[in-house]
Design a protein around this motif. Structure first.
Motif, PDB file in Angstrom:
ATOM      1  N   LYS A  65       0.815  -1.216   0.000  1.00  0.00           N
ATOM      2  CA  LYS A  65       0.000   0.000   0.000  1.00  0.00           C
ATOM      3  C   LYS A  65       0.851   1.270   0.000  1.00  0.00           C
ATOM      4  O   LYS A  65       0.418   2.307  -0.505  1.00  0.00           O
ATOM      5  N   THR A  66       2.038   1.197   0.569  1.00  0.00           N
ATOM      6  CA  THR A  66       2.910   2.380   0.630  1.00  0.00           C
ATOM      7  C   THR A  66       4.141   2.237  -0.255  1.00  0.00           C
ATOM      8  O   THR A  66       5.055   3.068  -0.183  1.00  0.00           O
ATOM      9  N   LEU A  67       4.198   1.207  -1.082  1.00  0.00           N
ATOM     10  CA  LEU A  67       5.410   0.929  -1.859  1.00  0.00           C
ATOM     11  C   LEU A  67       5.802   2.101  -2.748  1.00  0.00           C
ATOM     12  O   LEU A  67       6.968   2.508  -2.778  1.00  0.00           O
ATOM     13  N   GLU A  68       4.863   2.655  -3.485  1.00  0.00           N
ATOM     14  CA  GLU A  68       5.198   3.750  -4.398  1.00  0.00           C
ATOM     15  C   GLU A  68       5.683   4.973  -3.625  1.00  0.00           C
ATOM     16  O   GLU A  68       6.672   5.610  -4.017  1.00  0.00           O
ATOM     17  N   LEU A  69       5.036   5.292  -2.525  1.00  0.00           N
ATOM     18  CA  LEU A  69       5.465   6.424  -1.699  1.00  0.00           C
ATOM     19  C   LEU A  69       6.857   6.185  -1.125  1.00  0.00           C
ATOM     20  O   LEU A  69       7.719   7.079  -1.132  1.00  0.00           O
ATOM     21  N   ARG A  70       7.085   4.991  -0.606  1.00  0.00           N
ATOM     22  CA  ARG A  70       8.379   4.694   0.001  1.00  0.00           C
ATOM     23  C   ARG A  70       9.497   4.748  -1.033  1.00  0.00           C
ATOM     24  O   ARG A  70      10.566   5.303  -0.773  1.00  0.00           O
ATOM     25  N   LEU A  71       9.277   4.150  -2.212  1.00  0.00           N
ATOM     26  CA  LEU A  71      10.321   4.153  -3.231  1.00  0.00           C
ATOM     27  C   LEU A  71      10.689   5.568  -3.658  1.00  0.00           C
ATOM     28  O   LEU A  71      11.859   5.861  -3.924  1.00  0.00           O
ATOM     29  N   ALA A  72       9.699   6.447  -3.712  1.00  0.00           N
ATOM     30  CA  ALA A  72       9.999   7.829  -4.093  1.00  0.00           C
ATOM     31  C   ALA A  72      10.986   8.460  -3.116  1.00  0.00           C
ATOM     32  O   ALA A  72      11.935   9.142  -3.519  1.00  0.00           O
ATOM     33  N   GLN A  73      10.808   8.223  -1.820  1.00  0.00           N
ATOM     34  CA  GLN A  73      11.721   8.790  -0.826  1.00  0.00           C
ATOM     35  C   GLN A  73      13.066   8.074  -0.832  1.00  0.00           C
ATOM     36  O   GLN A  73      14.117   8.716  -0.709  1.00  0.00           O
ATOM     37  N   LEU A 129      14.589   5.563   5.115  1.00  0.00           N
ATOM     38  CA  LEU A 129      13.579   6.626   5.070  1.00  0.00           C
ATOM     39  C   LEU A 129      13.824   7.715   6.103  1.00  0.00           C
ATOM     40  O   LEU A 129      12.952   8.548   6.343  1.00  0.00           O
ATOM     41  N   GLU A 130      15.009   7.734   6.698  1.00  0.00           N
ATOM     42  CA  GLU A 130      15.327   8.811   7.638  1.00  0.00           C
ATOM     43  C   GLU A 130      15.418  10.137   6.875  1.00  0.00           C
ATOM     44  O   GLU A 130      15.479  10.175   5.640  1.00  0.00           O
ATOM     45  N   THR A 131      15.468  11.235   7.605  1.00  0.00           N
ATOM     46  CA  THR A 131      15.644  12.543   6.983  1.00  0.00           C
ATOM     47  C   THR A 131      16.937  12.539   6.169  1.00  0.00           C
ATOM     48  O   THR A 131      17.994  12.122   6.660  1.00  0.00           O
ATOM     49  N   THR A 132      16.855  12.990   4.937  1.00  0.00           N
ATOM     50  CA  THR A 132      17.990  12.897   4.020  1.00  0.00           C
ATOM     51  C   THR A 132      19.246  13.540   4.589  1.00  0.00           C
ATOM     52  O   THR A 132      20.349  12.970   4.506  1.00  0.00           O
ATOM     53  N   GLU A 133      19.126  14.707   5.184  1.00  0.00           N
ATOM     54  CA  GLU A 133      20.293  15.412   5.718  1.00  0.00           C
ATOM     55  C   GLU A 133      20.985  14.604   6.811  1.00  0.00           C
ATOM     56  O   GLU A 133      22.219  14.654   6.947  1.00  0.00           O
ATOM     57  N   ASP A 134      20.227  13.865   7.584  1.00  0.00           N
ATOM     58  CA  ASP A 134      20.824  13.045   8.637  1.00  0.00           C
ATOM     59  C   ASP A 134      21.625  11.891   8.047  1.00  0.00           C
ATOM     60  O   ASP A 134      22.697  11.525   8.567  1.00  0.00           O
ATOM     61  N   ILE A 135      21.116  11.301   6.982  1.00  0.00           N
ATOM     62  CA  ILE A 135      21.852  10.229   6.298  1.00  0.00           C
ATOM     63  C   ILE A 135      23.164  10.773   5.739  1.00  0.00           C
ATOM     64  O   ILE A 135      24.236  10.160   5.891  1.00  0.00           O
ATOM     65  N   LEU A 136      23.106  11.931   5.099  1.00  0.00           N
ATOM     66  CA  LEU A 136      24.301  12.535   4.521  1.00  0.00           C
ATOM     67  C   LEU A 136      25.332  12.857   5.593  1.00  0.00           C
ATOM     68  O   LEU A 136      26.532  12.605   5.410  1.00  0.00           O
ATOM     69  N   ASP A 137      24.889  13.404   6.715  1.00  0.00           N
ATOM     70  CA  ASP A 137      25.809  13.740   7.806  1.00  0.00           C
ATOM     71  C   ASP A 137      26.523  12.494   8.323  1.00  0.00           C
ATOM     72  O   ASP A 137      27.732  12.525   8.611  1.00  0.00           O
ATOM     73  N   ASP A 138      25.795  11.397   8.442  1.00  0.00           N
ATOM     74  CA  ASP A 138      26.378  10.149   8.935  1.00  0.00           C
ATOM     75  C   ASP A 138      27.460   9.640   7.981  1.00  0.00           C
ATOM     76  O   ASP A 138      28.535   9.213   8.404  1.00  0.00           O
ATOM     77  N   ILE A 139      27.194   9.713   6.685  1.00  0.00           N
ATOM     78  CA  ILE A 139      28.147   9.228   5.699  1.00  0.00           C
ATOM     79  C   ILE A 139      29.403  10.100   5.676  1.00  0.00           C
ATOM     80  O   ILE A 139      30.537   9.587   5.644  1.00  0.00           O
ATOM     81  N   VAL A 140      29.235  11.412   5.721  1.00  0.00           N
ATOM     82  CA  VAL A 140      30.377  12.322   5.720  1.00  0.00           C
ATOM     83  C   VAL A 140      31.267  12.060   6.939  1.00  0.00           C
ATOM     84  O   VAL A 140      32.496  11.970   6.835  1.00  0.00           O
ATOM     85  N   ALA A 141      30.642  11.895   8.090  1.00  0.00           N
ATOM     86  CA  ALA A 141      31.422  11.632   9.311  1.00  0.00           C
ATOM     87  C   ALA A 141      32.154  10.308   9.218  1.00  0.00           C
ATOM     88  O   ALA A 141      33.321  10.190   9.617  1.00  0.00           O
ATOM     89  N   ALA A 142      31.511   9.265   8.660  1.00  0.00           N
ATOM     90  CA  ALA A 142      32.144   7.946   8.553  1.00  0.00           C
ATOM     91  C   ALA A 142      33.291   7.949   7.559  1.00  0.00           C
ATOM     92  O   ALA A 142      34.212   7.144   7.666  1.00  0.00           O
TER      93      ALA A 142
END
Length: 398
Positions: free
Chosen positions: A261-269, A381-394
């Motif tokens: 039911k949420t597949l299309e919405l989830r894939l977009a994010q 599906l976390e906030t995009t900026e938080d994912i980016l911050d984690d990767i930059v730090a790693a």
């Protein structure tokens, strides 16, 4: 406003409604879960007709259940196939399909880049029963054509492929296979029918690990195969009923129906965040090579642009420091989880050389394009900026 009454409903509408009418279940908006292992017959003749295949219905839960049947109908519709079969895992779907379609003396032509357990099944499992597999680079259509000059029962590949996201031209390979009298089986787990529909491009059968994006929440194991009704019925009657017995539970089928039911919405994010991650990594000084089908830098971007409607939710990249750099990156992430699987709400990171593709030997990994420094990210599906911050730090804050 245009009149859409004669148009096919959109993907999300079908993912929510197709195949179910609340009026058939006392008005229940959500389809019921049929928790039963067996079914009673109104008469001896009714039961006999079911066993003879002269009547549609349910006999025993190993091969068919009403909750399962609804899921199968919905998945087939979303993939543009005649019929579907849901099983207990992705590997169950793959093994039931291959064991049904192949027998001693048959030959399979497969892409050289595959999920580790699929590779093990083809290279070590089926060979025990006299079924041989030739592994070929499916991005080289001339090599595929040469391999098919020797009779083959089927061709098998993933696109995008696990773990380095190589993209295979489904239409071209399917055409070559059909001309050679072989069936085409495509693993569509990474793209899902939201982004790619192999049946429309000429494939005969599509398999899924429904554990991933179709379920979407990391709380179940399941698989599926869709395709022509006759072939799917054969896989149900042989591959599921007695070759594997890998029955999906009704509750699991229900959870996948909910996930659809949420597949299309989830894939977009997933795609939005994965694209941002890929753009960050493509020019990063610690990264030797980036693999993301949605960017022009990907070797098969032109093929991906033709057959996919988005780059997907996975990003793979090779770090310059090799094995130690890959392990170090994984140990430094704090938001992402070090875990196999993909398609969950949580961002997951894994190191193929030591995890999912350990079934490949070191020489096989090098030969098949899986370097020791390769890291695969399943963007959540976390906030995009938080994912980016984690990767930059790693990566060390470069």
């Amino acid at each position: 406003m245009s009149d859409r009454r004669n148009h096919q409903p959109g993907f999300a509408t079908r993912a929510i409604h197709h195949g179910y009418d609340p009026a058939t279940a006392q008005g229940a908006l959500t389809p019921p879960i049929y928790m039963t292992s067996t079914y009673a017959f109104g008469s001896t003749e009714e039961g006999a007709a079911l066993f003879r295949g002269e009547r549609e219905g349910y006999i025993y839960g190993r091969t068919k259940n009403p909750t399962q049947a609804l899921l199968e109908t919905r998945l087939a519709d979303l993939e543009g196939a005649e019929a579907g079969l849901a099983l207990a895992s992705g590997m169950a779907a793959i093994s039931a399909t291959l064991q049904t379609l192949c027998q001693t003396g048959d030959r399979i032509v497969a892409d050289r880049i595959l999920y580790g357990n699929t590779f093990a099944l083809l290279s070590k499992g089926l060979s025990r029963f006299g079924i041989t597999t030739e592994f070929v680079d499916f991005t080289d259509t001339a090599a595929v054509a040469a391999a098919l000059s020797t009779p083959a029962k089927l061709v098998y590949f993933e696109t995008p492929a696990n773990p380095n996201l190589r993209v295979i031209d489904i239409a071209r390979i399917s055409t070559l296979a059909r001309a050679a009298g072989a069936l085409t089986v495509v693993d569509n787990t990474f793209a899902t029918p939201v982004l790619q529909r192999p049946i429309a491009l000429g494939a005969d059968l599509v398999v899924h690990s429904a554990t991933k994006y179709l379920g979407g929440h990391g709380d179940l194991l399941a698989g599926a195969v869709v395709g022509p009704a006759a072939l799917v019925a054969e896989i149900r009657g042989h591959g599921l009923r007695f070759l594997t017995g890998a029955t999906i539970s009704p509750l699991t089928a229900f959870l996948i129906l909910r996930g659809l039911k949420t597949l299309e919405l989830r894939l977009a994010q997933h795609v939005r965040s994965a694209t941002a991650v890929a753009q960050l990594l493509q020019d990063h000084p610690a990264v030797a090579r980036l693999y993301y089908p949605g960017l022009p830098s990907h070797p098969q971007h032109a093929v991906a642009a033709r057959q996919m409607s988005g780059g997907g939710g996975l990003v793979a990249f090779e770090l310059k420091g090799g094995f130690e750099a890959g392990v170090g990156f994984m140990d430094r992430v704090t938001l992402a989880h070090r875990a196999v699987s993909l398609g969950d709400a949580e961002t997951l990171v894994q190191h193929p050389a030591s995890m999912t593709h350990a079934a490949y030997g070191a020489d096989e990994r090098a030969r098949h394009g899986i370097p020791d420094g390769l890291v695969r990210l399943s963007i959540g599906l976390e906030t995009t900026e938080d994912i980016l911050d984690d990767i930059v730090a790693a990566l060390g804050g470069h």
